[in-house]
Design an enzyme around this catalytic site. Structure first.
Site, mmCIF file in Angstrom:
data_model
loop_
_atom_site.group_PDB
_atom_site.id
_atom_site.type_symbol
_atom_site.label_atom_id
_atom_site.label_comp_id
_atom_site.label_asym_id
_atom_site.label_seq_id
_atom_site.Cartn_x
_atom_site.Cartn_y
_atom_site.Cartn_z
ATOM 1 N N ARG A 55 -6.046 -43.659 -33.610
ATOM 2 C CA ARG A 55 -6.196 -42.451 -33.076
ATOM 3 C C ARG A 55 -4.872 -41.858 -34.233
ATOM 4 N NH1 ARG A 55 -5.685 -38.334 -27.848
ATOM 5 N NH2 ARG A 55 -3.978 -38.973 -28.242
ATOM 6 N N CYS B 38 32.084 -33.170 -5.809
ATOM 7 C CA CYS B 38 33.269 -32.387 -5.930
ATOM 8 C C CYS B 38 34.290 -32.735 -4.413
ATOM 9 C CB CYS B 38 33.941 -31.244 -6.485
ATOM 10 S SG CYS B 38 32.688 -29.915 -4.567
ATOM 11 N N SER C 241 -7.512 -34.713 -28.164
ATOM 12 C CA SER C 241 -7.004 -34.945 -26.879
ATOM 13 C C SER C 241 -7.976 -34.223 -26.088
ATOM 14 C CB SER C 241 -5.583 -34.633 -26.665
ATOM 15 O OG SER C 241 -4.472 -35.093 -27.297
ATOM 16 N N LYS D 256 -8.035 -35.109 -13.183
ATOM 17 C CA LYS D 256 -7.521 -36.563 -13.085
ATOM 18 C C LYS D 256 -7.359 -36.212 -11.363
ATOM 19 C CE LYS D 256 -4.482 -38.002 -16.349
ATOM 20 N NZ LYS D 256 -3.602 -38.075 -16.866
ATOM 21 N N TYR E 271 5.092 -35.782 -16.611
ATOM 22 C CA TYR E 271 5.110 -35.163 -17.748
ATOM 23 C C TYR E 271 4.331 -33.986 -17.614
ATOM 24 C CZ TYR E 271 3.900 -35.407 -23.190
ATOM 25 O OH TYR E 271 3.933 -34.764 -24.582
ATOM 26 N N ASP E 272 3.062 -34.631 -17.198
ATOM 27 C CA ASP E 272 1.938 -32.958 -17.374
ATOM 28 C C ASP E 272 2.645 -31.515 -16.649
ATOM 29 O OD1 ASP E 272 0.161 -34.223 -19.210
ATOM 30 O OD2 ASP E 272 -1.344 -35.150 -17.301
ATOM 31 N N LYS F 235 -12.451 -42.485 -17.090
ATOM 32 C CA LYS F 235 -11.258 -41.722 -18.721
ATOM 33 C C LYS F 235 -10.602 -43.371 -18.642
ATOM 34 C CE LYS F 235 -7.685 -38.765 -19.890
ATOM 35 N NZ LYS F 235 -6.765 -39.333 -20.168
ATOM 36 N N CYS G 155 33.199 -27.725 -8.515
ATOM 37 C CA CYS G 155 32.436 -28.527 -9.091
ATOM 38 C C CYS G 155 32.455 -28.904 -9.995
ATOM 39 C CB CYS G 155 31.219 -27.976 -7.802
ATOM 40 S SG CYS G 155 30.356 -29.866 -7.913
#
Length: 649
Positions: free
Chosen positions: A160, A394, A106, A303, A66-67, A144, A413
């Site tokens: 939140r 293909c 955040s 992280k 995601y990040d 965290k 293709c």
């Protein structure tokens, strides 16, 4: 496909997908690198879906995907997009929203120590502004928690939400939830978490992950007996950030012992942790640094998850990308890694599959570390791999291109058709309006090649869903692309023949006219400097494949300028055989026009200064880098006027 719970979460978040059908969403989950192929509407919808499902305890991709892939794609395209500067909302449950006692933002993220050092430099600048000694400042490092964010004011517990408005979930305390470490109510922000060992022992077979369990505590009207038991056993708690174990000390100590401190703090609690939080504790510094709409500037999350697992490969599936590369996707025995249930991993390219022995029965080590997750870190038990010989989309025979297997059938293709049509207009460079969104819509209405696009009129565009004005503009742009001059090498390159990019097309057409390319032999192509026998063989096959489309488009009357020049007339010119670089703003004409003119005299035009450069021609507003490089290498530097005098000789 999405589960009923995931569909319900999207409905609660008021997300009704308009641009991403489930099959495309599934494709992106399996091949997250394909996010670059999305248009802006699809990308924003993908981000909203991923965030809502993650917050609701039903994640479909990892944090780092995601990040580093999805969110990073938006940052690359639109660095100031509002989505990047808003708090990613927790999912809504039944009941109205209420204003939070304080704003809950955040946290900005970093994945490398260099980013942490840059953050510390910003703290140091803030200290200098108010005359404080940076070396005396105290930094705090805490775990965290990877839980469900909430705020406890002593009377109510709030989600939140969007950081400013949340919902009253005080019911979780009424159900018996307690504050961690026998703490008191009213300690502010924290997270609802579950003891990691307890979850693995009692709940892992019931809930897919700990976030799924945490969400169930909040949203269920009647608690599942297993959830109720976890609360009674005080395995599920509300953990205020104020009670977290912490390391405190000056920056010098933190920097010198960073890995050791992070490791100690990371493992200081028996709850899911996905990083550490670093902050400066001085209240005045916090006030000076302030916050964005998204995060506090005096705080940052680090992280660097490096959890690994050994897992068996069930099979390797070849998938054709829009650009024709064949991506190997390893299907795995399901394994839980850092809270996510994983069953697939991308092997990047088939050279990796071939050299490392990745195939059915192989044992690989997966890691969730850094920027691409999950990643195959090592092959513990290799096997004889299965290397595909034909395109899965293909059936065309595949060719090797460095590390990659490639399907060269770009015109027919199915996986490549939209990319090929986009490529034609992008390379032609004399039209507007035929970007990914337009091509996608045309494809959905049965348009499968560029010639068919040129046959459309305004009424037909309108019938496909384009507005009246846009439809006429598209027709006008098609006319413009045929009327405006286009170099023959650019026209040829637009067909996307494998190994025939702009440079190779220009080389070839400097020796042979465009009209004769289909009559060339492999020997003719090898005779041109830079073309090897293997390349010539592939190019001849590519030319044969594009010939029907080329002849139909060529007959439409494009204004094509010839590259072929008489070498007998240019070999005595001062520029013949010289390598020239143009820089700055020119008065004689555009730089593109001057480059074309120089080539007509037999010159080679480059974009950067190297030891092979003969002349650097400078206009106005010249960059210092190229000047310095030219002086250092002893290259002749001439003004635009000096250059014009030279070519008149």
């Amino acid at each position: 496909m999405l589960t009923s719970t995931q569909t319900e979460l999207l409905q609660q978040a008021d997300i009704q997908p308009k641009f991403l059908p489930e099959n495309k969403l599934q494709y992106l989950i399996q091949q997250p690198e394909a996010v670059s192929e999305l248009n802006d509407d699809e990308l924003l919808e993908l981000l909203a879906i991923c965030n809502a499902l993650y917050r609701g305890g039903e994640p479909i991709v990892s944090d780092a995907v995601y990040d580093f892939l999805f969110l990073a794609e938006l940052k690359k395209r639109h660095p100031d997009h509002p989505y990047l500067h808003q708090v990613e909302a927790e999912p809504a449950f039944a009941g109205k929203t209420v204003k939070l006692p304080v704003t809950m933002l955040s946290t900005d993220k970093a994945y490398h120590f260099e980013e942490i050092k840059r953050w510390a430099k910003r703290v140091e600048k803030a200290a200098e502004k108010i005359g404080k000694d940076f070396d005396q400042l105290i930094f705090r490092v805490t775990p965290k928690l990877d839980g469900y964010a909430a705020y406890d004011d002593g009377k109510k517990l709030y989600t939140r939400g969007d950081g400013r408005y949340g919902q009253d979930i005080s019911r979780v305390f009424e159900r018996g939830l307690v504050v961690a470490n026998n703490g008191q109510r009213g300690l502010g922000a924290g997270e609802i978490v579950v003891n990691k060992h307890y979850f693995n022992q009692h709940l892992a077979k019931i809930y897919d992950n700990s976030r799924n369990f945490q969400a169930s505590i909040i949203k269920e009207k009647k608690l599942d007996p297993h959830a109720l038991k976890a609360i009674e056993d005080k395995a599920a708690v509300f953990y205020p950030f104020a009670l977290l174990p912490a390391w405190e000390g000056p920056w010098k100590t933190l920097a010198e012992h960073f890995d050791e401190i992070v490791n100690d703090v990371w493992h200081s609690v028996d709850y899911d942790v996905d990083g550490v939080i670093l902050e400066v504790t001085d209240a005045e510094i916090k006030r000076i640094m302030g916050a964005t709409r998204h995060h506090h500037r005096w705080q940052i999350a680090y992280k660097a998850n490096t959890e690994t697992a050994e897992v068996k490969v069930l099979k390797v599936i070849p998938q054709t990308s829009r650009s024709g590369r064949i991506t190997p996707v390893a299907e795995l025995e399901p394994v839980r890694l850092s809270g996510a249930l994983l069953s697939r991993a991308t092997a990047h390219h088939y050279k990796m599959v071939k050299e490392k022995g990745i195939g059915p029965g192989a044992i690989i080590r997966l890691t969730r570390s850094g920027e691409v997750i999950p990643k195959i870190e090592a092959v513990i038990k290799p096997v004889t791999p299965e290397i595909p010989s034909h395109c899965p989309s293909c059936g065309t025979e595949l060719v090797w291109d460095n590390d990659y297997l490639v399907c060269t059938n770009n015109l027919e293709c199915p996986a490549q058709i939209t990319h090929t049509m986009e490529h034609f207009f992008k390379v032609l460079k004399n039209n507007d309006g035929f970007g990914p969104a337009t091509i996608k819509k045309l494809y959905e209405h049965g348009i499968k090649n560029v010639y068919d696009i040129y046959q459309l009129n305004a009424e037909q565009f309108e019938a496909m869903g384009f507005g009246p004005k846009q439809s006429q503009n598209l027709v006008d742009e098609l006319v413009r692309s045929r009327i405006e001059p286009v170099e023959d090498w650019r026209f040829l390159a637009a067909f996307g023949v494998f190994r025939m990019g702009l440079g190779n097309c220009e080389k070839l057409l400097a020796h042979y006219p465009l009209e004769s390319i289909f009559e060339l032999t492999e020997a003719d192509i090898v005779a041109v400097e830079g073309f090897a026998e293997k390349t010539a063989h592939i190019v001849i096959k590519g030319f044969k494949r594009i010939r029907p489309l080329f002849e139909k488009l060529y007959a439409l009357g494009f204004n094509i300028e010839s590259t072929t020049h008489d070498t007998r007339q240019t070999q005595n010119h001062p520029l013949s055989g010289k390598t020239v670089v143009f820089t700055g703003t020119m008065q004689h004409g555009s730089r593109d026009a001057m480059k074309k003119e120089a080539k007509s005299f037999g010159a080679k035009v480059a974009s950067s200064v190297t030891g092979k450069t003969d002349y650097l021609v400078i206009g106005e507003k010249v960059g210092q880098t190229k000047l310095d490089a030219a002086r250092e290498k002893g290259i002749t530097i001439m003004t635009e006027q000096e250059y014009l005098d030279l070519i008149k000789q």
